[in-house]
Design an enzyme around this catalytic site. Structure first.
Site, PDB file in Angstrom:
ATOM      1  N   HIS A   1      22.870  88.627 -24.444  1.00 50.28           N
ATOM      2  CA  HIS A   1      22.375  87.290 -24.782  1.00 50.28           C
ATOM      3  C   HIS A   1      21.310  86.825 -23.794  1.00 50.28           C
ATOM      4  O   HIS A   1      21.494  85.848 -23.082  1.00 50.28           O
ATOM      5  CB  HIS A   1      23.539  86.292 -24.864  1.00 50.28           C
ATOM      6  CG  HIS A   1      23.095  84.899 -25.206  1.00 50.28           C
ATOM      7  ND1 HIS A   1      22.546  84.578 -26.428  1.00 50.28           N
ATOM      8  CD2 HIS A   1      23.082  83.758 -24.478  1.00 50.28           C
ATOM      9  CE1 HIS A   1      22.216  83.301 -26.438  1.00 50.28           C
ATOM     10  NE2 HIS A   1      22.528  82.770 -25.264  1.00 50.28           N
TER      11      HIS A   1
ATOM     12  N   ASP B   1      22.582  83.881 -31.545  1.00 47.89           N
ATOM     13  CA  ASP B   1      21.528  84.851 -31.842  1.00 47.89           C
ATOM     14  C   ASP B   1      21.616  85.316 -33.301  1.00 47.89           C
ATOM     15  O   ASP B   1      20.595  85.499 -33.964  1.00 47.89           O
ATOM     16  CB  ASP B   1      21.622  86.056 -30.895  1.00 47.89           C
ATOM     17  CG  ASP B   1      21.525  85.636 -29.440  1.00 47.89           C
ATOM     18  OD1 ASP B   1      20.712  84.746 -29.144  1.00 47.89           O
ATOM     19  OD2 ASP B   1      22.277  86.173 -28.612  1.00 47.89           O
TER      20      ASP B   1
HETATM   21  C1  LMR Z   1      20.367  79.617 -26.034  1.00 40.74           C
HETATM   22  O1  LMR Z   1      20.278  80.759 -26.457  1.00 40.74           O
HETATM   23  O2  LMR Z   1      19.781  78.666 -26.569  1.00 40.74           O
HETATM   24  C2  LMR Z   1      21.253  79.335 -24.846  1.00 40.74           C
HETATM   25  O3  LMR Z   1      21.663  80.530 -24.278  1.00 40.74           O
HETATM   26  C3  LMR Z   1      20.663  78.404 -23.857  1.00 40.74           C
HETATM   27  C4  LMR Z   1      19.449  78.940 -23.135  1.00 40.74           C
HETATM   28  O4  LMR Z   1      19.354  78.773 -21.921  1.00 40.74           O
HETATM   29  O5  LMR Z   1      18.556  79.482 -23.780  1.00 40.74           O
END
Ligand code: LMR
Length: 346
Positions: free
Chosen positions: A195, A169
């Site tokens: 997240h 991120d």
């Molecule tokens: C991401 O941020 O790309 C990962 O957490 C995978 C997802 O499922 O998005």
């Protein structure tokens, strides 16, 4: 078929540095294992990269392939979790099922929670370093709920070394801003919260160029970081989620932590999703600032020494602008509490 084991003799009899990848034959696991195999490590100690995957054929293939590379680290295919975790100094968990278009990370909980619980049970049972120094990095989704699943199995004194990885991120925030400003410069943009979707709080007000951006540009940047994972899932169209950028993000974190694990430095600074334990400095202050005494998990910048996270930088909250503080953060916290409870109850 020969399965690679450590190939370089340990002439000096120094204890190896052991990094373990769980889920090594998957999309993230293969790329991360390649980065770990080809990295330079600031040590004369032997470096072992232990690979584990339930897909034995895939595991043997990846390990054999990597073992032909004349680099510092030795790779070893481990055929049990016990073998993979026993001597590990750092374990990175990328095992589990990825998203398909239309799915949220939360949709992965039921299947991936069982996988994480089994891994955690093996770590608790077999890791020699669990009580003193083992770092466990969690990448498998949904991170917001799975870190509590991991911690539920592991002893509480080890929790400050169990870290959910949100680094992608921060990388996305930096890159998307650079793209929008049409510059080569990569700024560090703090990202806090968690997240997934709304729980990801990118703090673009910390950018020196914030005043140059229109409200629409800021909104679209925030949305792009919060749903950056979906962008990749859609582009892969059923073939999974981010693997290369996630491996890169995890590798950056491991590169940061290795000198600490080797005791070459006293502490590192990074942003992680972690349990707010009362004995971690800043946990109580952070909860008070957010007016959330029940908030158990949060991603924030922190300082970590050999024994784990010892300081959470709560001052990040004081520096937020009104929109980040009054709109983004409350939405994030609401979801974060539910996400963590789901994992705690599992
Ligand atoms: C991401 O941020 O790309 C990962 O957490 C995978 C997802 O499922 O998005």
């Amino acid at each position: 078929m020969p399965v690679p084991t450590n190939t370089n003799a340990n002439a000096s009899n120094q204890p190896p540095l052991t990094l373990t990848v769980i889920g090594a034959a998957g999309g993230i696991g293969q790329s991360l294992s390649l980065l770990l195999k080809t990295s330079n490590y600031p040590t004369t100690r032997p470096v072992n990269v232990n690979l584990f995957d339930v897909n034995t054929t895939g595991l043997n293939g990846v390990a054999t392939d990597l073992s032909h590379m004349n680099t510092q680290a030795n790779v070893k295919a481990c055929h049990s979790l016990q073998d993979a975790v026993t001597d590990a100094d750092l374990i990175v968990i990328v095992a589990g099922v990825p998203r398909k278009p239309g799915m949220t990370r939360d949709d992965l909980f039921n299947i991936n929670a069982g996988i994480i619980k089994n891994i955690a049970t093996n770590i608790r049972q077999y890791s020699r370093n669990l009580d003193t120094s083992l770092f466990t990095l969690l990448i498998s989704n949904p991170v917001n709920s799975l870190l509590p699943v991991l911690n539920n199995v592991l002893p509480s004194h080890a929790h400050s070394r169990c870290l959910g990885i949100t680094n992608l991120d921060l990388i996305r925030a930096s890159e998307f801003l650079s793209e929008l400003l049409d510059t080569q410069e990569k700024q560090n943009i703090p990202v806090i919260g968690g997240h997934s979707g709304n729980t990801i709080v990118p703090c673009f007000s910390y950018s020196k160029d914030y005043a140059k951006l229109s409200k629409d540009q800021i909104d679209s940047l925030i949305h792009r970081v919060q749903y950056g994972g979906d962008e990749v899932v859609q582009a892969k169209n059923g073939q999974g989620s981010a693997t290369l950028s996630m491996a890169f993000a995890a590798f950056k974190v491991i590169q940061l932590l290795v000198p600490l694990v080797l005791k070459k430095i006293d502490y590192v600074e990074g942003a992680f999703y972690l349990e707010l334990q009362n004995d971690i400095l800043g946990s109580v202050k952070l909860r008070n600032l957010l007016n959330e005494p029940e908030l158990n998990y949060f991603a924030a910048p922190c300082k970590i020494n050999y024994t784990g996270t010892y300081l959470i930088d709560y001052s990040i909250i004081n520096g937020l602008n009104q929109f980040e503080k009054d709109v983004l953060l409350p939405k994030a916290i609401d979801e974060l509490k539910g996400n963590a409870q789901k994992g705690e109850r599992y």
